[in-house]
Design a protein around this motif. Sequence first.
Motif, PDB file in Angstrom:
ATOM      1  N   LEU B 232      34.573  27.840   0.997  1.00  0.00           N
ATOM      2  CA  LEU B 232      33.481  28.049   0.133  1.00  0.00           C
ATOM      3  C   LEU B 232      32.256  28.097   1.046  1.00  0.00           C
ATOM      4  N   ARG B 233      31.342  28.651   0.692  1.00  0.00           N
ATOM      5  CA  ARG B 233      30.033  29.253   1.486  1.00  0.00           C
ATOM      6  C   ARG B 233      28.707  29.158   0.457  1.00  0.00           C
ATOM      7  N   VAL B 234      27.966  28.251   0.895  1.00  0.00           N
ATOM      8  CA  VAL B 234      26.610  28.021  -0.072  1.00  0.00           C
ATOM      9  C   VAL B 234      25.648  28.784   0.881  1.00  0.00           C
ATOM     10  N   LEU B 235      25.145  29.795   0.325  1.00  0.00           N
ATOM     11  CA  LEU B 235      23.992  30.566   1.097  1.00  0.00           C
ATOM     12  C   LEU B 235      22.836  30.393   0.479  1.00  0.00           C
ATOM     13  N   LYS B 236      21.642  29.717   0.993  1.00  0.00           N
ATOM     14  CA  LYS B 236      20.308  29.657   0.442  1.00  0.00           C
ATOM     15  C   LYS B 236      19.704  30.889   0.600  1.00  0.00           C
ATOM     16  N   ILE B 237      19.196  31.385  -0.381  1.00  0.00           N
ATOM     17  CA  ILE B 237      18.807  32.844  -0.288  1.00  0.00           C
ATOM     18  C   ILE B 237      17.015  33.006  -0.834  1.00  0.00           C
ATOM     19  N   LYS B 238      16.214  33.930  -0.482  1.00  0.00           N
ATOM     20  CA  LYS B 238      14.956  34.139  -0.992  1.00  0.00           C
ATOM     21  C   LYS B 238      14.861  34.605  -2.446  1.00  0.00           C
ATOM     22  N   ALA B 239      13.815  34.314  -2.957  1.00  0.00           N
ATOM     23  CA  ALA B 239      13.493  34.682  -4.390  1.00  0.00           C
ATOM     24  C   ALA B 239      13.668  35.940  -4.707  1.00  0.00           C
ATOM     25  N   SER B 240      13.100  36.935  -3.622  1.00  0.00           N
ATOM     26  CA  SER B 240      13.258  38.381  -3.910  1.00  0.00           C
ATOM     27  C   SER B 240      14.881  38.747  -3.706  1.00  0.00           C
ATOM     28  N   ARG B 252      23.075  49.116 -13.036  1.00  0.00           N
ATOM     29  CA  ARG B 252      22.018  49.975 -12.061  1.00  0.00           C
ATOM     30  C   ARG B 252      22.775  50.114 -10.568  1.00  0.00           C
ATOM     31  N   SER B 253      22.410  51.332 -10.106  1.00  0.00           N
ATOM     32  CA  SER B 253      22.866  51.615  -8.826  1.00  0.00           C
ATOM     33  C   SER B 253      21.876  50.834  -7.746  1.00  0.00           C
ATOM     34  N   CYS B 254      22.290  50.990  -6.279  1.00  0.00           N
ATOM     35  CA  CYS B 254      21.383  50.450  -5.544  1.00  0.00           C
ATOM     36  C   CYS B 254      20.070  51.366  -5.520  1.00  0.00           C
ATOM     37  N   HIS B 255      20.115  52.672  -5.553  1.00  0.00           N
ATOM     38  CA  HIS B 255      18.935  53.197  -5.627  1.00  0.00           C
ATOM     39  C   HIS B 255      18.042  52.734  -6.885  1.00  0.00           C
ATOM     40  N   GLN B 256      18.678  52.541  -7.853  1.00  0.00           N
ATOM     41  CA  GLN B 256      17.844  52.323  -9.259  1.00  0.00           C
ATOM     42  C   GLN B 256      17.240  50.875  -9.045  1.00  0.00           C
ATOM     43  N   LEU B 257      18.003  49.926  -8.067  1.00  0.00           N
ATOM     44  CA  LEU B 257      17.560  48.556  -7.965  1.00  0.00           C
ATOM     45  C   LEU B 257      16.124  48.481  -6.977  1.00  0.00           C
ATOM     46  N   ASP B 265       8.627  45.330   0.947  1.00  0.00           N
ATOM     47  CA  ASP B 265       9.828  44.591   0.801  1.00  0.00           C
ATOM     48  C   ASP B 265      11.296  45.511   0.975  1.00  0.00           C
ATOM     49  N   LEU B 266      10.786  46.738   0.874  1.00  0.00           N
ATOM     50  CA  LEU B 266      12.114  47.503   0.755  1.00  0.00           C
ATOM     51  C   LEU B 266      12.968  47.533   2.082  1.00  0.00           C
ATOM     52  N   PRO B 267      12.602  47.614   3.063  1.00  0.00           N
ATOM     53  CA  PRO B 267      13.613  47.567   4.434  1.00  0.00           C
ATOM     54  C   PRO B 267      14.478  46.167   4.340  1.00  0.00           C
ATOM     55  N   ARG B 268      13.901  45.160   4.051  1.00  0.00           N
ATOM     56  CA  ARG B 268      14.616  43.743   4.031  1.00  0.00           C
ATOM     57  C   ARG B 268      15.408  43.722   3.008  1.00  0.00           C
ATOM     58  N   THR B 270      16.745  46.149   1.325  1.00  0.00           N
ATOM     59  CA  THR B 270      18.091  47.214   1.605  1.00  0.00           C
ATOM     60  C   THR B 270      18.946  46.825   2.442  1.00  0.00           C
ATOM     61  N   ALA B 271      18.666  46.056   3.435  1.00  0.00           N
ATOM     62  CA  ALA B 271      19.331  45.222   4.466  1.00  0.00           C
ATOM     63  C   ALA B 271      20.174  44.310   3.801  1.00  0.00           C
ATOM     64  N   TRP B 272      19.648  43.700   2.846  1.00  0.00           N
ATOM     65  CA  TRP B 272      20.275  42.503   2.095  1.00  0.00           C
ATOM     66  C   TRP B 272      21.335  43.009   1.223  1.00  0.00           C
ATOM     67  N   LEU B 273      21.259  44.063   0.455  1.00  0.00           N
ATOM     68  CA  LEU B 273      22.131  44.786  -0.390  1.00  0.00           C
ATOM     69  C   LEU B 273      23.196  45.234   0.467  1.00  0.00           C
ATOM     70  N   ASP B 274      22.880  45.979   1.547  1.00  0.00           N
ATOM     71  CA  ASP B 274      24.061  46.251   2.522  1.00  0.00           C
ATOM     72  C   ASP B 274      24.809  45.374   3.045  1.00  0.00           C
ATOM     73  N   TYR B 275      24.294  44.212   3.540  1.00  0.00           N
ATOM     74  CA  TYR B 275      25.098  42.948   3.938  1.00  0.00           C
ATOM     75  C   TYR B 275      25.944  42.558   2.654  1.00  0.00           C
ATOM     76  N   CYS B 276      25.373  42.291   1.561  1.00  0.00           N
ATOM     77  CA  CYS B 276      26.235  41.924   0.470  1.00  0.00           C
ATOM     78  C   CYS B 276      27.256  42.750   0.241  1.00  0.00           C
ATOM     79  N   TRP B 277      27.022  44.131   0.322  1.00  0.00           N
ATOM     80  CA  TRP B 277      28.318  45.137   0.342  1.00  0.00           C
ATOM     81  C   TRP B 277      29.490  44.945   1.359  1.00  0.00           C
ATOM     82  N   GLN B 278      28.794  45.061   2.654  1.00  0.00           N
ATOM     83  CA  GLN B 278      29.771  44.700   3.348  1.00  0.00           C
ATOM     84  C   GLN B 278      30.788  43.377   3.240  1.00  0.00           C
ATOM     85  N   LYS B 279      30.022  42.459   2.885  1.00  0.00           N
ATOM     86  CA  LYS B 279      30.802  41.181   2.579  1.00  0.00           C
ATOM     87  C   LYS B 279      31.628  40.975   1.398  1.00  0.00           C
TER      88      LYS B 279
END
Lengths: 290, 287
Positions: B232-240, B252-257, B265-268, B270-279
């Motif tokens: 089990l992993r509990v990951l504290k995350i930011k509001a955005s 919605r797609s990634c683009h639409q999101l 905030d876009l680069p951060r 985008t990287a977050w969504l990419d991280y979630c995709w990879q994991k």
Amino acid sequence: MGFSGFGIPKEKLPWIGIGVATEYVGEDPAFVRLCEEYPDLVQFVEYGGTVELGLDAGISNWARSGHPTTYHYLDINLGYGPPLSADWCEATAELARRINAPWICGDVGIWYYGQRLIKNVMLTHPILSQDSADRTADAIRELQERTGFNCFPENPPSHFYPGDIHLLDYFARLTEQADCWMTLDCAHLLMYQYAHGHDPLTGLDGFPLDRVGEIHIAGGTLLEMDQERYIIDSHIPQILPDTWTIVDYVFPRVANLRAICLEAEEQKTRPVALTLKQIHERWRRLAVAA
Amino acid sequence: MSLRDQYQFLFNVTYDNALRERFLSQPQNLLKEQGLAEEFRPLTQGRINRIRVESLARRGAYLKTFFSCFPKTTFVLTSACRSLEPLSSFFASPHFLNCFSSNESFVDAFNSFLAQQVRRYTSKVPSLPDLHSYEAALYLLRTRPHDEGGLTREVPMDLTRCLVQAPHALLRRFTYPITEIVEYIDYFTASSWYHLAPLYAAVDECMPTLVIPHEALSDPLLALLTLQGKELRVLKIKASQYDVLAGCDGTRSCHQLLEAVESADLPRLTAWLDYCWQKRILDYFEE
């Protein structure tokens, strides 16, 4: 009792000996340790399974190694009578085939209400009436025909038994109507006898014990409240004295017996082994004497 | 009267306390009302009082399952009330009775019931709803398929396909901390523990380790709970980050999101969504 139109003629079913029960554990089931430490005591394993959970690794490995294995369903409602779910019967048969079970067995009654989910399983005892016995016999015939396996219906546990005929009369009628053998659970029978204030052996003298293909033995926890005796079907290794009384009575009289199963799932190895030794010793002494 | 109806009557009498007591005091009348007089006349003879013990045994067996699925919530709730009543009233609730005609299991129905019950007892233990939310989330994670939850995905995300959260991930808001849980020693020395210990022993369960949060958070804790294999992993995350994941609802797609995100905030994100995709926290929505 001859060939009944499905599977192997009952007369040709093999004697597989004295074994233990297990259910879905996932990894490292206790019976594996028992078999490693006491290989002479366990001649087969009975797997209590559901279609939803399937087989676990322990029983798959055991059966793959060529050891005798039987299948005990925990998810088929025979109490309502036919029709049964064709898909469910086939899925049950597939599990039994994968472990090369010579037959299947399981308690009659109602295993689940609502959705057929393992989380909803809570066995309800059959209503002990002639009509109920006949309908359940019809369901067993259907189960046998759909699966291709002989089915040995089992007397279930309960604290309360609705109906107007003795449990043994119910099973005498059921096995005759379905032309099948049965699994006699000696601990469950004692629960019934206590619930009605009977002696442990009441009704056995007229019961067709040649219909018993398998015997289950299990430990129970005795409670006494308001002058009533209740047995918790706890499957501990320590067998109640009155359960032994039933075992000692039936052992010399079960001419068609094919298996004896100790139900003490996931208990400590040494106490289970001690009880298994007692069963072996009794069987040698009483069956030979017969 | 069909056998099915007879079994349904038995079921109702087993779990419905009021019906059972009527049956025990006036069996003939009740059976007549239910149209079961003929088939069930034998039920009115003999040791019918034993049905009370059958009822207790069945409830006990279900409660054992419920304890194992929600150990801390059930323990804290029954400790606070010094009674099993908040749990056993489940069997008279619509949650229990309705689940026969739905796709719910008894445990799922109990989970819904417990969510309501804990809100009734916040005056005794304010953190109960969050404690239950946490355990319900863990239960959900463990019972949902997560076959690929532990593997990293190499293939890049198709930015035009609609996204959903994968089954092994859950977003939650908590008003009590769940990552800094402390032992609440007082419960071990309080008399309630001694009342409850035999109940757990009776169902052959170990007492749950008593860990309850007791300081409310100033702001909700946003967390992503995931199962990676059995871990089990509990990951504290930011509001955005929370908002952008919550937007992955299959529409919605990634683009639409990312169109709705401020440019800073876009680069951060985008990287977050990419991280979630990879994991494998995200997946494509399959219609």
